[in-house]
Design an enzyme around this catalytic site. Sequence first.
Site, PDB file in Angstrom:
ATOM      1  N   ARG A 101       0.827  -1.201   0.000  1.00 17.46           N
ATOM      2  CA  ARG A 101       0.000   0.000   0.000  1.00 17.46           C
ATOM      3  C   ARG A 101       0.867   1.258   0.000  1.00 17.46           C
ATOM      4  O   ARG A 101       0.528   2.255  -0.644  1.00 17.46           O
ATOM      5  CB  ARG A 101      -0.948  -0.014   1.202  1.00 17.46           C
ATOM      6  CG  ARG A 101      -2.002   1.081   1.144  1.00 17.46           C
ATOM      7  CD  ARG A 101      -3.094   0.863   2.166  1.00 17.46           C
ATOM      8  NE  ARG A 101      -2.599   0.956   3.541  1.00 17.46           N
ATOM      9  CZ  ARG A 101      -3.358   0.767   4.609  1.00 17.46           C
ATOM     10  NH1 ARG A 101      -4.637   0.456   4.483  1.00 17.46           N
ATOM     11  NH2 ARG A 101      -2.845   0.873   5.825  1.00 17.46           N
ATOM     12  N   LYS A 202      -2.715   6.381   1.435  1.00 15.67           N
ATOM     13  CA  LYS A 202      -2.597   6.845   2.826  1.00 15.67           C
ATOM     14  C   LYS A 202      -1.694   8.078   2.893  1.00 15.67           C
ATOM     15  O   LYS A 202      -0.655   8.114   3.568  1.00 15.67           O
ATOM     16  CB  LYS A 202      -2.093   5.717   3.720  1.00 15.67           C
ATOM     17  CG  LYS A 202      -2.576   5.848   5.167  1.00 15.67           C
ATOM     18  CD  LYS A 202      -2.403   4.548   5.904  1.00 15.67           C
ATOM     19  CE  LYS A 202      -2.793   4.664   7.366  1.00 15.67           C
ATOM     20  NZ  LYS A 202      -4.227   4.932   7.558  1.00 15.67           N
ATOM     21  N   GLU A 238     -16.405   6.477   4.259  1.00 12.05           N
ATOM     22  CA  GLU A 238     -15.723   5.940   5.434  1.00 12.05           C
ATOM     23  C   GLU A 238     -15.743   6.958   6.556  1.00 12.05           C
ATOM     24  O   GLU A 238     -16.119   8.123   6.358  1.00 12.05           O
ATOM     25  CB  GLU A 238     -14.298   5.501   5.106  1.00 12.05           C
ATOM     26  CG  GLU A 238     -13.356   6.555   4.594  1.00 12.05           C
ATOM     27  CD  GLU A 238     -11.961   5.992   4.319  1.00 12.05           C
ATOM     28  OE1 GLU A 238     -11.278   5.602   5.284  1.00 12.05           O
ATOM     29  OE2 GLU A 238     -11.564   5.941   3.144  1.00 12.05           O
TER      30      GLU A 238
END
Length: 359
Positions: A101, A202, A238
Site C-alpha cells: 500500500r 494513505k 468511510e
Amino acid sequence: MAPSVQPSSSPLRTSEGDEKYANVKWEELGFSLIPTDCMYVAKCRQGESFTKGKIVPYGDISISPCCPILNYGQGLFEGLKAYRTEDDRILIFRPHENALRMQDGAERLCMAPPSVEFFVEAVKQTVLANKKWVPPPGKGALYIRPLLIGSGAILGVAPAPEYTFLIYASPVGDYHKASSGLNLRVDHKSHRAHSGGTGGVKSCTNYSPVVKSLVEAKSSGFSDVLFLDAATGRNIEEASACNIFIVKGNIVSTPPTSGTILPGITRKSISELARDIGYQVQERDVSVDELLEADEVFCTGTAVVVKAVETVTFHDKKVKYRTGKEALSKKLHSMLTSIQTGLVEDTKGWMVDIDPCQG
C-alpha cells in the site's frame, strides 16, 4: 538539510535493558503516544532506492523548513500492529500488505518507496528493538507507524531530492473506549475525498481536513463522523480513520475502493473471514438509506480493529443497531484477534513470527 535525530526527553522511556517489559501501566493503555526506546531511519535520493537504514534512539528530528513534506504535504504513513502471544512469541499482522500500500501511495505522490522486503525487514528490526514495549498477552498491541516523507530541501512544487523512511512505535490499547458500540454522525456538508484525488492512498494530507468535522462531532457527544461521497452526496464512504460495513440478513456490504476510499488491510481481512463463515460480501455503493435500514453496522481498521456501531445520526434521524454477543462484528472481532494473538492457528499466512532471541 537531511533530518537529524534528537533524543526524546519523555519520562516514560526507560534505559533498563534486561527487563522483559517496559515500565508501563498496561491496564490503563489507551490510544495515545508512549515513546519507546528506538526508531528506524533510512534515507535515499530521488531516482535511487533504499538500501540501508539503522535503529536509532527515539527522538525528535531536525528537518529543512523548505522540504516538501512541510510545504506541499509530500508524505505517506502506514499503521500496523505487533502482538505478544501466550507462549511469548511476537507476531506482526500482514506487514507485506502495508508495504504494498505504501508503494501504491508513493507512485501517486512521485516518491521513492522502500521495496516490500526492505519495508518488512525494517518493521521487524523496529519491533525487535522495542520488544519490551510489546504489551503482555491480552493487554494491547505495539502500534507501528512507518512514515515516508519528502525530506530534501526544494522551493518549487516538485518531487523531493531526498526521502526519509522512518518507523516509530507505541504500545496501545483500545482506540475507542465505548463498550457497547460507536455513535456516528453523518456529515452531509464536508467531504473526505473526491474522484481523482488521493483518498485511495494513505497520504498525510487526507487526515487534517477531517479534523474539523471530527472535533465538531465529538463535541456533540458522537464517537466519530461518517463521510458521504462528493459526487452525489448519497453514498457512504468511510469514517475519519476507518472503513465501514453494513449487515442486512446474510449480506455484508462495504463501499468499494475505487479511488476515494482507503483499501484497508483489516477491511480486506474481515471480508475474507465473513465469507469463510457463509456470509455474502459485496463491495458496492452503499446509500445512506441502506445504512439507516441495516440490521447491523461496524467499522474496521488497524486502530479500531472491528468495532460495532450502536447508533447513526443523519440530520434529525437516529437509528440504533444490533450490538453485543449476537452481532456479527463480535464474532469477526474474535476470529481476527484470535489469529493476531496466536490463540488459533494462522492458516491464512497473515502473521509474521519474530524470534525474540534475534537482534
